[in-house]
Motif scaffolding. Structure first.
Motif, PDB file in Angstrom:
ATOM      1  N   GLU A 292      54.124  38.679  34.526  1.00 50.94           N
ATOM      2  CA  GLU A 292      54.339  39.107  35.912  1.00 50.94           C
ATOM      3  C   GLU A 292      54.233  40.629  36.025  1.00 50.94           C
ATOM      4  O   GLU A 292      53.605  41.161  36.947  1.00 50.94           O
ATOM      5  CB  GLU A 292      55.720  38.633  36.380  1.00 50.94           C
ATOM      6  N   VAL A 293      54.843  41.328  35.064  1.00 52.26           N
ATOM      7  CA  VAL A 293      54.781  42.791  35.049  1.00 52.26           C
ATOM      8  C   VAL A 293      53.340  43.260  34.886  1.00 52.26           C
ATOM      9  O   VAL A 293      52.866  44.136  35.622  1.00 52.26           O
ATOM     10  CB  VAL A 293      55.668  43.360  33.922  1.00 52.26           C
ATOM     11  N   TYR A 294      52.630  42.678  33.926  1.00 50.75           N
ATOM     12  CA  TYR A 294      51.251  43.099  33.687  1.00 50.75           C
ATOM     13  C   TYR A 294      50.353  42.800  34.888  1.00 50.75           C
ATOM     14  O   TYR A 294      49.408  43.548  35.165  1.00 50.75           O
ATOM     15  CB  TYR A 294      50.693  42.441  32.422  1.00 50.75           C
ATOM     16  N   ALA A 295      50.637  41.733  35.624  1.00 46.69           N
ATOM     17  CA  ALA A 295      49.837  41.418  36.810  1.00 46.69           C
ATOM     18  C   ALA A 295      49.946  42.539  37.842  1.00 46.69           C
ATOM     19  O   ALA A 295      48.945  42.949  38.453  1.00 46.69           O
ATOM     20  CB  ALA A 295      50.295  40.091  37.412  1.00 46.69           C
ATOM     21  N   VAL A 296      51.163  43.071  38.038  1.00 40.18           N
ATOM     22  CA  VAL A 296      51.366  44.172  38.983  1.00 40.18           C
ATOM     23  C   VAL A 296      50.698  45.445  38.471  1.00 40.18           C
ATOM     24  O   VAL A 296      50.004  46.150  39.213  1.00 40.18           O
ATOM     25  CB  VAL A 296      52.873  44.420  39.222  1.00 40.18           C
ATOM     26  N   VAL A 297      50.893  45.744  37.182  1.00 33.87           N
ATOM     27  CA  VAL A 297      50.323  46.962  36.598  1.00 33.87           C
ATOM     28  C   VAL A 297      48.797  46.931  36.656  1.00 33.87           C
ATOM     29  O   VAL A 297      48.153  47.926  37.024  1.00 33.87           O
ATOM     30  CB  VAL A 297      50.806  47.141  35.141  1.00 33.87           C
ATOM     31  N   MET A 298      48.201  45.796  36.316  1.00 39.43           N
ATOM     32  CA  MET A 298      46.738  45.707  36.308  1.00 39.43           C
ATOM     33  C   MET A 298      46.171  45.784  37.725  1.00 39.43           C
ATOM     34  O   MET A 298      45.102  46.367  37.939  1.00 39.43           O
ATOM     35  CB  MET A 298      46.289  44.418  35.616  1.00 39.43           C
TER      36      MET A 298
END
Length: 411
Positions: free
Chosen positions: A343-349
């Motif tokens: 979930e975090v990586y989805a926002v960052v990417m």
């Protein structure tokens, strides 16, 4: 000076009991894993490794620079930059095939997959002074429980504007939900992200002129100082070297400006509901990317560096710590199964995909211009600190800094 002498004495003492001294700074819960890997190295080679683990926020880089200049560096060090070590690190090119079994050109393409600047550095200077290790991105973590108590809800599909972010910080502070609205890593890299979202930078986009004293850059520093003045950020982090992570981990700060290298530590230690928001912006969308290198200063250190960055060890290190491994042949092999981390990586990417690069390339990645920035990290930090401490106005601080950087660049 006294601290440096003590550190040099420690290195000398460690060298009596070890074949290789690795200077390390911890990013999250990685010390046990790097210890396991160096123990495996010792078992395979018979060469004992001692790890000198120093906190990065307590001037790790200036200490390493002083040791190198004094002629007593560790055998190998974990680092965020390469340019400061051009005159001290050994050239790895002649050792690549010996320790990896790969032809140099094949190896260079493999390890430059995420760090194109690494290849440019080799092309400019004709030598290899470190090995790409892991890649990451800046991120703003937030405590969802504090936000809920304060009645603050971040946008779901867009970033806040700077004004909206500031209003949210004021609301958090006034609600009493947290002692501080934000804690901010003590680092010129992290501060640079604020420069970019204000439309400023250190160099201009073309890498021709220093713009740290531009209206936009000064405005970014004024905003940063205002957050400290209004007690929205703890001054102790930037003025006394206090550890920033503890403020977020202990619920004292609602948000934490750091990066994805902290994911494993946060996942392991946080007892509250948390996530990440996109970078707020004033004039530009910007998310800074970076990463780590392993930099050998001796051939003993090079042997360990190639071991730590081989396919097996790097896949293990990146996989367990939720990092991006700096090898093309590992691009599809390291999978993250944790739903929260995904979930975090989805926002960052998404944030990365929608951001502009601003002055990031000349400031940090282009060898023709980044050397001026990387060799003046402490000077940059000192001028930001001077503004926070009211020793200089933001305009005075950045005009003085611009003069220093222009002189260093021969401008």
């Amino acid at each position: 000076m006294k601290r440096l002498l003590v550190l040099l004495m420690v290195i000398a003492a460690l060298s009596l009991f070890a074949d290789t001294v690795l200077m390390w700074f911890t990013d999250g819960p990685d010390f046990d894993l790097i210890t396991e890997q160096t123990n495996r190295f010792t078992k395979q080679t018979g060469e004992k490794v001692v790890i000198l683990n120093l906190p990065y926020y307590l001037e790790y880089k200036p200490k390493l620079a002083a040791m190198a200049k004094a002629g007593s560096p560790p055998d190998v060090a974990r680092e965020t930059d390469l340019l400061p070590w051009l005159d001290y690190a050994i050239d790895l090119k002649p050792l690549v095939e010996k320790y990896t079994g790969m032809k140099f050109e094949e190896w260079l393409e493999n390890v430059s997959f995420y760090k194109a600047g690494f290849k440019k550095l080799y092309e400019k200077y004709g030598k290899v002074i470190g090995i790409p290790y892991t890649s990451d991105a800046h991120a703003i973590f937030y405590n969802k429980e504090i936000f809920k108590k304060a009645g603050v809800e971040p946008p779901k599909d867009r970033p806040w504007t700077i004004d909206e972010w500031y209003a949210a910080m004021k609301k958090i502070k006034q609600s009493g939900a947290a002692r501080y609205a934000l804690v901010y890593d003590f680092s010129p890299y992290r501060f640079a992200n604020l420069l970019y979202v204000f439309g400023g930078g250190i160099w201009d986009r073309e890498g021709k002129n220093i713009i740290i004293d531009s209206k936009e850059s000064i405005e970014a520093l004024e905003f940063f100082v205002k957050l400290h003045d209004e007690d929205l950020i703890p001054k102790a982090v930037w003025l006394t070297g206090d550890s920033p992570a503890k403020y977020f981990q202990n619920g004292l700060a609602a948000m934490y400006v750091s990066g994805t290298w902290m994911l494993a530590q946060l996942r392991e230690q946080l007892k509250f509901d948390w996530g990440v928001i996109m970078w707020p912006y004033k004039r530009e969308r910007a998310v800074m990317t970076g990463g780590k290198y392993i930099v050998p200063f001796t051939e003993k250190g090079a042997k360990l560096a190639f071991f730590l960055t081989n396919e097996e060890n790097l896949a293990e290190f990146a996989g367990k710590l939720y990092l991006i491994p700096d090898r093309k042949d590992l691009a599809d092999k390291v999978k993250i199964e944790d739903p929260l981390i995904n979930e975090v990586y989805a926002v960052v990417m998404k944030d990365l995909a929608e951001s502009t690069r601003g002055s990031m390339v000349p400031d940090w990645y282009d060898p023709d211009t980044a050397a001026i920035v990387q060799t003046n990290r402490t000077v940059i930090n000192d001028h930001i600190k001077a503004a926070i401490a009211k020793e200089k106005t933001p305009e005075q601080a950045f005009k003085e800094l611009a003069a220093i950087l222009r002189k260093a660049a021969g401008k």
